[in-house]
Design a protein around this motif. Structure first.
Motif, PDB file in Angstrom:
ATOM      1  N   GLU A 178     -17.102  -2.006   6.712  1.00 44.04           N
ATOM      2  CA  GLU A 178     -17.273  -1.186   6.114  1.00 44.04           C
ATOM      3  C   GLU A 178     -16.840  -0.158   6.527  1.00 44.04           C
ATOM      4  OE1 GLU A 178     -17.263  -1.448   3.145  1.00 44.04           O
ATOM      5  OE2 GLU A 178     -17.345  -3.514   3.596  1.00 44.04           O
ATOM      6  N   SER A 179     -16.418   1.205   5.928  1.00 45.80           N
ATOM      7  CA  SER A 179     -15.784   2.255   7.120  1.00 45.80           C
ATOM      8  C   SER A 179     -15.690   3.095   5.834  1.00 45.80           C
ATOM      9  CB  SER A 179     -14.387   2.148   7.397  1.00 45.80           C
ATOM     10  OG  SER A 179     -13.901   3.925   7.814  1.00 45.80           O
ATOM     11  N   ALA A 180     -16.793   4.651   5.640  1.00 45.51           N
ATOM     12  CA  ALA A 180     -16.136   5.337   5.295  1.00 45.51           C
ATOM     13  C   ALA A 180     -15.044   6.168   4.864  1.00 45.51           C
ATOM     14  CB  ALA A 180     -17.893   6.729   6.086  1.00 45.51           C
ATOM     15  N   SER A 181     -13.834   6.074   5.662  1.00 40.24           N
ATOM     16  CA  SER A 181     -12.892   6.536   5.590  1.00 40.24           C
ATOM     17  C   SER A 181     -11.472   6.255   5.121  1.00 40.24           C
ATOM     18  CB  SER A 181     -12.109   6.932   6.977  1.00 40.24           C
ATOM     19  OG  SER A 181     -12.244   5.570   7.846  1.00 40.24           O
ATOM     20  N   ASP A 182     -12.045   4.491   4.545  1.00 41.12           N
ATOM     21  CA  ASP A 182     -11.214   3.700   3.392  1.00 41.12           C
ATOM     22  C   ASP A 182     -10.993   4.679   2.116  1.00 41.12           C
ATOM     23  OD1 ASP A 182     -10.277   1.834   2.083  1.00 41.12           O
ATOM     24  OD2 ASP A 182     -11.346   0.059   2.748  1.00 41.12           O
ATOM     25  N   PRO A 183      -9.854   4.629   2.099  1.00 40.24           N
ATOM     26  CA  PRO A 183      -9.471   5.578   0.890  1.00 40.24           C
ATOM     27  C   PRO A 183      -9.638   5.007  -0.655  1.00 40.24           C
ATOM     28  CG  PRO A 183      -7.850   5.518   2.468  1.00 40.24           C
ATOM     29  CD  PRO A 183      -8.318   4.814   2.718  1.00 40.24           C
ATOM     30  N   GLY A 184     -10.031   3.934  -0.613  1.00 40.23           N
ATOM     31  CA  GLY A 184     -10.195   3.015  -2.146  1.00 40.23           C
ATOM     32  C   GLY A 184      -9.949   2.047  -2.596  1.00 40.23           C
ATOM     33  N   SER A 185      -9.364   2.985  -3.922  1.00 40.58           N
ATOM     34  CA  SER A 185      -8.793   1.670  -4.402  1.00 40.58           C
ATOM     35  C   SER A 185      -7.497   2.015  -4.738  1.00 40.58           C
ATOM     36  CB  SER A 185      -8.850   1.977  -6.170  1.00 40.58           C
ATOM     37  OG  SER A 185      -8.855   3.372  -6.794  1.00 40.58           O
ATOM     38  N   SER A 186      -6.570   2.929  -4.273  1.00 43.31           N
ATOM     39  CA  SER A 186      -5.021   3.207  -3.869  1.00 43.31           C
ATOM     40  C   SER A 186      -4.349   2.396  -3.608  1.00 43.31           C
ATOM     41  CB  SER A 186      -5.335   4.364  -2.575  1.00 43.31           C
ATOM     42  OG  SER A 186      -3.873   4.942  -2.686  1.00 43.31           O
ATOM     43  N   PRO A 187      -3.119   1.621  -3.465  1.00 45.03           N
ATOM     44  CA  PRO A 187      -1.995   1.064  -3.418  1.00 45.03           C
ATOM     45  C   PRO A 187      -2.225   1.003  -1.679  1.00 45.03           C
ATOM     46  CG  PRO A 187      -1.101   1.783  -5.160  1.00 45.03           C
ATOM     47  CD  PRO A 187      -2.415   2.605  -5.144  1.00 45.03           C
ATOM     48  N   PHE A 188      -2.258   2.156  -1.170  1.00 44.73           N
ATOM     49  CA  PHE A 188      -2.654   2.832   0.199  1.00 44.73           C
ATOM     50  C   PHE A 188      -3.163   2.860   1.089  1.00 44.73           C
ATOM     51  CE2 PHE A 188       1.132   4.100  -1.699  1.00 44.73           C
ATOM     52  CZ  PHE A 188       2.069   3.651  -0.961  1.00 44.73           C
ATOM     53  N   ALA A 189      -5.034   2.198   0.533  1.00 40.78           N
ATOM     54  CA  ALA A 189      -6.060   1.942   0.825  1.00 40.78           C
ATOM     55  C   ALA A 189      -6.152   1.381   2.458  1.00 40.78           C
ATOM     56  CB  ALA A 189      -7.512   1.575  -0.372  1.00 40.78           C
ATOM     57  N   ARG A 190      -5.420   0.903   2.359  1.00 43.26           N
ATOM     58  CA  ARG A 190      -5.814   0.448   3.556  1.00 43.26           C
ATOM     59  C   ARG A 190      -4.264   0.361   5.182  1.00 43.26           C
ATOM     60  NH1 ARG A 190      -8.496  -3.486   0.069  1.00 43.26           N
ATOM     61  NH2 ARG A 190     -10.329  -4.157   0.866  1.00 43.26           N
ATOM     62  N   GLY A 191      -3.453   1.179   4.004  1.00 39.73           N
ATOM     63  CA  GLY A 191      -2.708   1.598   4.751  1.00 39.73           C
ATOM     64  C   GLY A 191      -0.582   1.452   4.508  1.00 39.73           C
ATOM     65  N   LEU A 192      -0.261   2.163   5.655  1.00 43.70           N
ATOM     66  CA  LEU A 192       0.833   2.192   4.885  1.00 43.70           C
ATOM     67  C   LEU A 192       1.536   0.967   5.029  1.00 43.70           C
ATOM     68  CD1 LEU A 192       4.072   2.889   4.127  1.00 43.70           C
ATOM     69  CD2 LEU A 192       4.111   4.162   6.507  1.00 43.70           C
ATOM     70  N   ILE A 193       1.240  -0.168   5.775  1.00 46.78           N
ATOM     71  CA  ILE A 193       1.975  -1.513   6.434  1.00 46.78           C
ATOM     72  C   ILE A 193       1.544  -2.618   5.678  1.00 46.78           C
ATOM     73  CG2 ILE A 193       1.983  -3.006   8.069  1.00 46.78           C
ATOM     74  CD1 ILE A 193       1.732  -0.636  10.218  1.00 46.78           C
ATOM     75  N   ASP A 194       0.157  -2.251   5.002  1.00 45.79           N
ATOM     76  CA  ASP A 194       0.024  -3.117   4.504  1.00 45.79           C
ATOM     77  C   ASP A 194       0.032  -2.699   2.861  1.00 45.79           C
ATOM     78  OD1 ASP A 194      -2.773  -5.162   4.699  1.00 45.79           O
ATOM     79  OD2 ASP A 194      -3.513  -3.797   2.715  1.00 45.79           O
ATOM     80  N   ALA A 195       0.948  -1.641   2.512  1.00 50.43           N
ATOM     81  CA  ALA A 195       0.950  -1.528   1.332  1.00 50.43           C
ATOM     82  C   ALA A 195       2.426  -2.331   1.271  1.00 50.43           C
ATOM     83  CB  ALA A 195       1.012  -0.289   0.773  1.00 50.43           C
ATOM     84  N   MET A 196       3.255  -1.908   2.150  1.00 48.81           N
ATOM     85  CA  MET A 196       4.471  -2.634   2.338  1.00 48.81           C
ATOM     86  C   MET A 196       4.469  -3.730   2.033  1.00 48.81           C
ATOM     87  SD  MET A 196       6.618   0.102   4.487  1.00 48.81           S
ATOM     88  CE  MET A 196       5.967  -0.651   6.193  1.00 48.81           C
ATOM     89  N   LEU A 197       4.226  -4.454   2.390  1.00 47.84           N
ATOM     90  CA  LEU A 197       3.685  -6.589   2.608  1.00 47.84           C
ATOM     91  C   LEU A 197       3.391  -6.723   0.926  1.00 47.84           C
ATOM     92  CD1 LEU A 197       0.415  -7.443   4.467  1.00 47.84           C
ATOM     93  CD2 LEU A 197       2.803  -7.735   5.088  1.00 47.84           C
ATOM     94  N   ASP A 198       2.497  -5.638  -0.378  1.00 43.11           N
ATOM     95  CA  ASP A 198       3.253  -6.102  -1.341  1.00 43.11           C
ATOM     96  C   ASP A 198       4.361  -4.970  -2.233  1.00 43.11           C
ATOM     97  OD1 ASP A 198       1.160  -7.329  -1.358  1.00 43.11           O
ATOM     98  OD2 ASP A 198      -0.260  -5.760  -2.161  1.00 43.11           O
ATOM     99  N   ILE A 199       4.966  -4.005  -1.731  1.00 41.07           N
ATOM    100  CA  ILE A 199       6.356  -3.437  -2.421  1.00 41.07           C
ATOM    101  C   ILE A 199       7.454  -4.409  -2.457  1.00 41.07           C
ATOM    102  CG2 ILE A 199       7.168  -0.755  -2.693  1.00 41.07           C
ATOM    103  CD1 ILE A 199       4.428   0.206  -1.415  1.00 41.07           C
ATOM    104  N   PRO A 200       8.009  -4.528  -3.407  1.00 41.82           N
ATOM    105  CA  PRO A 200       9.496  -4.913  -3.482  1.00 41.82           C
ATOM    106  C   PRO A 200      10.712  -3.539  -2.880  1.00 41.82           C
ATOM    107  CG  PRO A 200       8.234  -4.729  -5.883  1.00 41.82           C
ATOM    108  CD  PRO A 200       7.123  -4.094  -4.953  1.00 41.82           C
ATOM    109  N   THR A 201      11.903  -4.291  -2.851  1.00 45.94           N
ATOM    110  CA  THR A 201      12.473  -3.577  -2.689  1.00 45.94           C
ATOM    111  C   THR A 201      13.232  -3.252  -4.013  1.00 45.94           C
ATOM    112  OG1 THR A 201      13.949  -5.312  -1.941  1.00 45.94           O
ATOM    113  CG2 THR A 201      13.809  -4.299  -0.454  1.00 45.94           C
TER     114      THR A 201
END
Length: 442
Positions: free
Chosen positions: A413-436
């Motif tokens: 657990e990390s207090a710096s995790d932004p939470g529920s944003s699509p980018f909560a776990r970072g740009l790269i993680d989010a791009m795994l879900d974002i279609p072109t």
């Protein structure tokens, strides 16, 4: 006469039908973006030969990814003025343009790709998707250039962990993931030597190898690689990835505002960075001037603050930065490279006041790497690179300074995790879900 008229008419119609690509018409462009585009190109030209060199490890213990001996970029989808900046800065237009290539590549910087594996497409995003498919099939294939020439391309295997650069519109972006690490454009401004570029590549691979299990657990499992992520592994300047990077930066800033403790933390981090960089600048006329001990310690603190500021998957990655250091150090020697490139790159970044990346070491990592070098009989060389300063002595003095070290105790657990944003776990993680935008590639 009639046949001549028919021929001229055919040529005229063909000219009208031919696609028109952006040219540099001399207009005013965003100078900051232009400088970042050039920095991006310079960085790619350093990293691509190093990526090819890293394949020499042939490490059977690694998880592997496929790579190509060249890198491409495209201005497809960018605003008109920005497309002009791409042409001016890197000779890149809407077509897939080679911006970097290893010495043994069959392609050269400036080549424009028209078709991949026998199929052409005016949509550069779709053509890039074909290039990704051809790369990941791991078999030789052909590309056709805009001049009609055909070139054979052979993918090669490297240890998992793509080393990529931030898009020029978000030069400060950094994100660390077991599949890919995105490094800020600070890296290209250090004017990398061949061994320093290899260090950056090996370190990125080592981060994946040493920290992959932790990152996957925090992430809640492995996903199927997404479309935008796949394209971004080939072209960092891809517009969709650039927009996602802007959204990720915005999301991180908004998340920091949403929690009071996070606001305080971010303020402390930014104040620590600003103070450290200001103290480094004091009395420092240019990058060639020797740093005082106080300036060195301030730079180490700025690096620690940068590491502390990471969130999501990147925060988990930061807990094994030191293990990635050791992994890269050991393998640099196997490839005939100088493992002390880690120290020379660190020193360059401190002298240029560039701490917003993983290669400017904090005191914990500097001390650990110094001890490793000492076991190899390289202590004197390390001291020479660090201008006579000893990590062990700096560590004793730096303990009393604020923001003395990045977090070292691992937690899921990390207090710096932004939470529920699509980018909560970072740009790269989010791009795994974002279609072109076209949504065509699966």
């Amino acid at each position: 006469m009639r046949s001549l008229f028919t021929l001229l008419l055919s040529l005229l119609l063909a000219a009208c039908a031919a696609p028109k690509y952006t040219v540099d018409d001399g207009r005013k462009v965003d100078e900051s973006l232009l400088a970042n585009i050039r920095a991006y190109g310079s960085g790619e030209q350093s990293l691509r030969p190093a990526i090819v060199r890293s394949a020499g490890l042939k490490d059977a213990q690694c998880d592997h990814q496929w790579e190509l001996p060249f890198a491409v970029a495209t201005s497809y989808g960018w605003d008109e003025n920005d497309r002009v900046a791409w042409v001016r800065g890197l000779n890149v237009d809407e077509r897939l343009t080679v911006v970097a290539a290893s010495p043994n590549s069959t392609l050269n910087p400036g080549d424009k790709l028209q078709a991949v594996a026998g199929r052409a497409d005016k949509d550069s995003e779709a053509l890039l998707a074909r290039l990704a498919d051809a790369r990941d099939a791991g078999k030789p294939f052909f590309v056709t250039l805009s001049n009609g020439a055909s070139r054979s391309i052979t993918p090669f295997e490297v240890c998992r962990g793509y080393a990529r650069l931030a898009p020029p519109n978000t030069p400060e972006m950094q994100d660390y993931h077991w599949l890919l690490s995105m490094h800020s454009l600070d890296l290209s401004k250090a004017q990398l030597s061949e061994d320093e570029a290899l260090w950056a590549v090996l370190w990125t691979q080592g981060l994946s190898e040493e920290g992959g299990a932790r990152m996957k657990t925090y992430h809640y499992g492995t996903k199927i690689v997404g479309t935008l992520y796949n394209l971004a592994t080939l072209a960092t300047g891809l517009h969709g990835a650039a927009l996602a990077a802007e959204a990720a930066v915005t999301a991180a800033k908004e998340a920091a505002k949403s929690v009071a403790s996070e606001i305080i933390k971010q303020q402390l981090i930014e104040q620590g960075k600003a103070l450290a960089m200001q103290r480094i600048r004091e009395g420092l006329i240019d990058a060639g001037k020797e740093l005082s001990k106080q300036q060195v310690m301030n730079g180490l603190q700025a690096a620690a603050a940068n590491r502390s500021s990471l969130s999501g998957v990147a925060w988990i990655a930061s807990t094994v930065f030191d293990q990635a250091d050791q992994w890269a150090f050991e393998r640099a020697t196997k490839l005939g490279a100088d493992p002390l490139a880690a120290f020379s790159l660190h020193q360059k970044l401190l002298e240029r006041r560039l701490a917003g990346n993983a290669f400017a070491l904090d005191i914990e990592r500097l001390e650990s790497l110094s001890k490793l070098a000492q076991t190899k009989g390289l202590d004197a060389q390390v001291q020479a690179i660090l201008r006579g300063f000893k990590a062990s002595e700096l560590a004793l003095e730096i303990g009393a300074m604020p923001l003395a070290s990045a977090p070292t105790t691992f937690s899921y657990e990390s207090a710096s995790d932004p939470g529920s944003s699509p980018f909560a776990r970072g740009l790269i993680d989010a791009m795994l879900d974002i279609p072109t935008e076209s949504g065509g590639h699966k």
